[in-house]
Design a protein around this motif. Structure first.
Motif, PDB file in Angstrom:
ATOM      1  N   ASP A 300       0.839  -1.204   0.000  1.00 51.84           N
ATOM      2  CA  ASP A 300       0.000   0.000   0.000  1.00 51.84           C
ATOM      3  C   ASP A 300       0.875   1.257   0.000  1.00 51.84           C
ATOM      4  OD1 ASP A 300      -2.332  -1.523   0.108  1.00 51.84           O
ATOM      5  OD2 ASP A 300      -2.379  -1.510   2.313  1.00 51.84           O
ATOM      6  N   ARG A 301       1.921   1.239   0.800  1.00 52.87           N
ATOM      7  CA  ARG A 301       2.797   2.413   0.908  1.00 52.87           C
ATOM      8  C   ARG A 301       3.595   2.633  -0.376  1.00 52.87           C
ATOM      9  NH1 ARG A 301       5.076   1.215   7.067  1.00 52.87           N
ATOM     10  NH2 ARG A 301       3.019   1.096   8.045  1.00 52.87           N
ATOM     11  N   LEU A 302       4.136   1.553  -0.926  1.00 54.77           N
ATOM     12  CA  LEU A 302       4.863   1.675  -2.185  1.00 54.77           C
ATOM     13  C   LEU A 302       3.932   2.151  -3.296  1.00 54.77           C
ATOM     14  CD1 LEU A 302       7.480   1.199  -3.809  1.00 54.77           C
ATOM     15  CD2 LEU A 302       6.704  -1.152  -4.187  1.00 54.77           C
ATOM     16  N   SER A 303       2.735   1.614  -3.348  1.00 53.71           N
ATOM     17  CA  SER A 303       1.743   2.029  -4.352  1.00 53.71           C
ATOM     18  C   SER A 303       1.425   3.511  -4.225  1.00 53.71           C
ATOM     19  CB  SER A 303       0.458   1.214  -4.201  1.00 53.71           C
ATOM     20  OG  SER A 303       0.692  -0.157  -4.394  1.00 53.71           O
ATOM     21  N   ALA A 304       1.308   3.985  -2.978  1.00 55.48           N
ATOM     22  CA  ALA A 304       0.992   5.397  -2.756  1.00 55.48           C
ATOM     23  C   ALA A 304       2.123   6.293  -3.251  1.00 55.48           C
ATOM     24  CB  ALA A 304       0.719   5.642  -1.273  1.00 55.48           C
ATOM     25  N   ALA A 305       3.366   5.911  -2.958  1.00 58.44           N
ATOM     26  CA  ALA A 305       4.508   6.710  -3.415  1.00 58.44           C
ATOM     27  C   ALA A 305       4.564   6.747  -4.939  1.00 58.44           C
ATOM     28  CB  ALA A 305       5.807   6.138  -2.853  1.00 58.44           C
ATOM     29  N   ILE A 306       4.386   5.586  -5.567  1.00 58.75           N
ATOM     30  CA  ILE A 306       4.430   5.509  -7.029  1.00 58.75           C
ATOM     31  C   ILE A 306       3.275   6.292  -7.647  1.00 58.75           C
ATOM     32  CG2 ILE A 306       4.127   3.916  -8.968  1.00 58.75           C
ATOM     33  CD1 ILE A 306       5.733   1.861  -7.309  1.00 58.75           C
ATOM     34  N   SER A 307       2.071   6.131  -7.109  1.00 61.51           N
ATOM     35  CA  SER A 307       0.902   6.857  -7.631  1.00 61.51           C
ATOM     36  C   SER A 307       1.127   8.359  -7.563  1.00 61.51           C
ATOM     37  CB  SER A 307      -0.343   6.500  -6.812  1.00 61.51           C
ATOM     38  OG  SER A 307      -0.655   5.151  -6.896  1.00 61.51           O
ATOM     39  N   THR A 308       1.630   8.817  -6.430  1.00 58.67           N
ATOM     40  CA  THR A 308       1.821  10.252  -6.227  1.00 58.67           C
ATOM     41  C   THR A 308       2.831  10.816  -7.213  1.00 58.67           C
ATOM     42  OG1 THR A 308       1.282  10.018  -3.883  1.00 58.67           O
ATOM     43  CG2 THR A 308       2.505  11.990  -4.530  1.00 58.67           C
ATOM     44  N   LEU A 309       3.918  10.091  -7.462  1.00 56.50           N
ATOM     45  CA  LEU A 309       4.958  10.598  -8.359  1.00 56.50           C
ATOM     46  C   LEU A 309       4.529  10.519  -9.817  1.00 56.50           C
ATOM     47  CD1 LEU A 309       8.018   9.153  -6.457  1.00 56.50           C
ATOM     48  CD2 LEU A 309       7.401  11.576  -6.710  1.00 56.50           C
ATOM     49  N   ILE A 310       3.765   9.508 -10.181  1.00 55.47           N
ATOM     50  CA  ILE A 310       3.207   9.485 -11.544  1.00 55.47           C
ATOM     51  C   ILE A 310       2.233  10.640 -11.719  1.00 55.47           C
ATOM     52  CG2 ILE A 310       1.810   8.187 -13.194  1.00 55.47           C
ATOM     53  CD1 ILE A 310       2.909   5.620 -11.967  1.00 55.47           C
ATOM     54  N   ASP A 311       1.431  10.919 -10.674  1.00 51.11           N
ATOM     55  CA  ASP A 311       0.494  12.042 -10.732  1.00 51.11           C
ATOM     56  C   ASP A 311       1.238  13.362 -10.927  1.00 51.11           C
ATOM     57  OD1 ASP A 311      -2.311  13.077 -10.305  1.00 51.11           O
ATOM     58  OD2 ASP A 311      -1.271  14.129  -8.676  1.00 51.11           O
ATOM     59  N   VAL A 312       2.380  13.516 -10.264  1.00 51.22           N
ATOM     60  CA  VAL A 312       3.200  14.723 -10.464  1.00 51.22           C
ATOM     61  C   VAL A 312       3.620  14.823 -11.927  1.00 51.22           C
ATOM     62  CG1 VAL A 312       5.430  15.787  -9.939  1.00 51.22           C
ATOM     63  CG2 VAL A 312       4.023  14.869  -8.087  1.00 51.22           C
ATOM     64  N   GLN A 313       4.075  13.727 -12.503  1.00 51.05           N
ATOM     65  CA  GLN A 313       4.530  13.738 -13.891  1.00 51.05           C
ATOM     66  C   GLN A 313       3.383  14.001 -14.872  1.00 51.05           C
ATOM     67  OE1 GLN A 313       7.649  14.094 -14.105  1.00 51.05           O
ATOM     68  NE2 GLN A 313       8.673  12.132 -14.457  1.00 51.05           N
ATOM     69  N   PHE A 314       2.186  13.556 -14.546  1.00 49.76           N
ATOM     70  CA  PHE A 314       1.035  13.728 -15.427  1.00 49.76           C
ATOM     71  C   PHE A 314       0.339  15.079 -15.247  1.00 49.76           C
ATOM     72  CE2 PHE A 314      -0.080   8.903 -15.988  1.00 49.76           C
ATOM     73  CZ  PHE A 314       1.056   8.751 -16.757  1.00 49.76           C
ATOM     74  N   SER A 315       0.702  15.834 -14.221  1.00 51.09           N
ATOM     75  CA  SER A 315      -0.026  17.055 -13.881  1.00 51.09           C
ATOM     76  C   SER A 315       0.834  18.288 -14.125  1.00 51.09           C
ATOM     77  CB  SER A 315      -0.455  17.019 -12.413  1.00 51.09           C
ATOM     78  OG  SER A 315       0.672  17.232 -11.571  1.00 51.09           O
ATOM     79  N   ASP A 316       0.265  19.456 -13.853  1.00 51.98           N
ATOM     80  CA  ASP A 316       1.000  20.708 -13.971  1.00 51.98           C
ATOM     81  C   ASP A 316       1.978  20.915 -12.817  1.00 51.98           C
ATOM     82  OD1 ASP A 316      -0.327  21.333 -16.308  1.00 51.98           O
ATOM     83  OD2 ASP A 316      -1.909  22.451 -15.292  1.00 51.98           O
ATOM     84  N   LEU A 317       1.973  20.007 -11.848  1.00 51.88           N
ATOM     85  CA  LEU A 317       2.935  20.085 -10.749  1.00 51.88           C
ATOM     86  C   LEU A 317       4.329  19.663 -11.191  1.00 51.88           C
ATOM     87  CD1 LEU A 317       0.770  18.428  -7.942  1.00 51.88           C
ATOM     88  CD2 LEU A 317       1.273  20.867  -8.199  1.00 51.88           C
ATOM     89  N   GLY A 318       4.402  18.914 -12.269  1.00 57.06           N
ATOM     90  CA  GLY A 318       5.674  18.409 -12.766  1.00 57.06           C
ATOM     91  C   GLY A 318       6.244  19.330 -13.829  1.00 57.06           C
ATOM     92  N   PRO A 319       7.277  18.844 -14.512  1.00 61.73           N
ATOM     93  CA  PRO A 319       7.806  17.491 -14.443  1.00 61.73           C
ATOM     94  C   PRO A 319       8.971  17.373 -13.472  1.00 61.73           C
ATOM     95  CG  PRO A 319       8.794  18.623 -16.284  1.00 61.73           C
ATOM     96  CD  PRO A 319       7.865  19.614 -15.636  1.00 61.73           C
ATOM     97  N   LEU A 320       9.403  16.140 -13.257  1.00 56.17           N
ATOM     98  CA  LEU A 320      10.668  15.871 -12.591  1.00 56.17           C
ATOM     99  C   LEU A 320      11.769  15.884 -13.647  1.00 56.17           C
ATOM    100  CD1 LEU A 320       9.515  12.883 -10.357  1.00 56.17           C
ATOM    101  CD2 LEU A 320       9.605  15.314  -9.746  1.00 56.17           C
ATOM    102  N   LEU A 321      12.968  16.262 -13.238  1.00 52.75           N
ATOM    103  CA  LEU A 321      14.073  16.358 -14.189  1.00 52.75           C
ATOM    104  C   LEU A 321      14.543  14.968 -14.593  1.00 52.75           C
ATOM    105  CD1 LEU A 321      15.860  18.418 -15.632  1.00 52.75           C
ATOM    106  CD2 LEU A 321      17.505  18.178 -13.769  1.00 52.75           C
ATOM    107  N   ARG A 322      14.650  14.758 -15.893  1.00 55.55           N
ATOM    108  CA  ARG A 322      15.108  13.463 -16.392  1.00 55.55           C
ATOM    109  C   ARG A 322      16.577  13.264 -16.068  1.00 55.55           C
ATOM    110  NH1 ARG A 322      11.832  10.714 -20.776  1.00 55.55           N
ATOM    111  NH2 ARG A 322      13.511   9.250 -20.402  1.00 55.55           N
TER     112      ARG A 322
END
Length: 412
Positions: A300-322
């Motif tokens: 559950d915790r790993l899923s939450a971390a992954i979901s949150t970071l994908i959401d950052v990449q998919f949203s205007d909050l991102g992107p993360l630097l490649r």
């Protein structure tokens, strides 16, 4: 005794051999410094020729860069054609990974020519950008065909994220292969293939996106620009054009501010990439820590971390630097950035180890699986246009299903 005549074949072979040496030198420099940092002078130095000789083979730098990408795409096309000839999805994926691993070993042993990383394709001038991007798009479509027909929009979408996941893990391998000796590559291949086949979640587990609040905000329309907005814009341009291609003028133009305003927020452009990395890694660290602070299993915790970071990449909050921006950094700060990236991967690995102990995560190699996670997160921004066309939660669930359940499982 007369000297043997020089034939047209000899001349052609010599021309091709020197041309290949020049292309290989350009590939090496592009991988280390980006397109903007690659010069005829440096290429000439690597091949022990003068610049006029380089210009005899490639009249302009953009022609040499295009030739380097042409060779690299040709090698990938051959690999995809070979794997695509296998009879079913699993054997195609296995062959694709095997060819990728064999190439990395061959590169270490000096048996194969270097290829150019594809991250700066969008920074090329026309017409090369359109021509080479079209070839990559065709490669992507052929990899998507590994997984069977796309006779419905749902199947097309699922097979698209599978193809993206497989290709990006192939491209990510150079970022972490140095952690392993050549003797370990056979095991590395087997453990990666196991993750591609079955994922990391136990059978019957459904991936449900859980987005955590990690304190990121987007500037309100008409509000004052802040440091975060500058870093976000700079990160986006560096991802697209490389560090040297993301000029202060371009960043300021995108934000509709003056260069003076840029320097009010950032001391110098030379420090910009380090600040962008720090912002991105802080975001990942916050997501990891917030996930660890929640209740539930380690899955559950790993899923939450992954979901949150994908959401950052998919949203205007991102992107993360490649991570490809690492090539622009001097050796000392580059080592610090790599060390922090490895710490984040180990934190993911630690969550997996704890999950394996409690039974909420399958018994996989957590160090290898953590790099698969990093590859998935690093490249999520590339499919933001795909995610924009559908419900965000569903896009996250579908994309993350490749890690949770593997490349052959129906996430529904």
């Amino acid at each position: 005794m007369t000297a043997p005549a020089v034939t047209s074949t000899d001349t052609t072979d010599r021309f091709s051999e020197r041309s290949d040496r020049i292309i290989d030198a350009a590939s090496t420099l592009i991988n280390e410094r980006g397109i903007k940092g690659t010069t005829f002078a440096e290429v000439a130095r690597l091949v022990d020729m003068n610049q006029n000789s380089i210009a005899y083979y490639f009249k302009r730098k953009e022609l040499l860069v295009a030739a380097a990408y042409d060779y690299s795409l040709g090698r990938i096309e051959a690999q995809v054609a070979d794997a695509g000839a296998y009879p079913d999805p699993r054997s195609r994926v296995a062959r694709h990974l095997s060819r990728t691993i064999d190439y990395r070993i061959g590169l270490r042993e000096g048996r194969v020519r270097p290829v150019t990383v594809l991250s700066e394709l969008r920074a090329l001038d026309e017409p090369h950008r359109s021509e080479l991007t079209a070839r990559y798009n065709d490669i992507f479509r052929r990899v998507r065909e590994y997984f069977g027909p796309t006779d419905s929009l749902a199947h097309r979408s699922l097979n698209s994220v599978r193809a993206h996941f497989l290709l990006q893990n192939s491209f990510w391998l150079p970022a972490w292969q140095s952690l392993y000796s050549e003797r370990e590559f056979g095991r590395l291949e087997a453990r990666m293939l196991e993750i591609f086949d079955r994922g990391i979640a136990p059978a019957g587990t459904r991936f449900e996106p859980h987005i955590l609040d990690i304190g990121l905000t987007v500037r309100e329309e008409g509000g004052d620009l802040d440091r975060e907005a500058y870093l976000r814009a700079a990160t986006r341009l560096i991802n697209e054009r490389g560090y040297r291609g993301a000029s202060v003028d371009r960043i300021a133009s995108e934000l509709k501010v003056t260069k003076g305003s840029f320097y009010h927020h950032l001391d110098a452009k030379d420090d910009l990439v380090l600040e962008c990395f720090a912002r991105s890694y802080d975001t990942v660290s916050r997501a990891q820590q917030s996930a660890l602070d929640t209740e539930g299993s380690y899955w559950d915790r790993l899923s939450a971390a992954i979901s949150t970071l994908i959401d950052v990449q998919f949203s205007d909050l991102g992107p993360l630097l490649r991570t490809t921006a690492l090539a622009t950094l001097p050796a000392e700060p580059r080592a610090d950035v790599v060390a922090r990236s490895n710490r984040m991967a180990r934190r993911f690995a630690g969550m997996m180890i704890d999950g394996i102990s409690e039974g909420s995560i399958r018994a996989i190699d957590p160090l290898i699986a953590s790099q698969v996670v990093m590859a998935m997160l690093n490249s999520a921004v590339d499919i933001k246009p795909w995610a924009d066309g559908q419900d965000r939660a569903e896009a996250i669930r579908l994309y993350a299903s490749t890690l949770a359940h593997g490349l052959f499982h129906d996430p529904d």
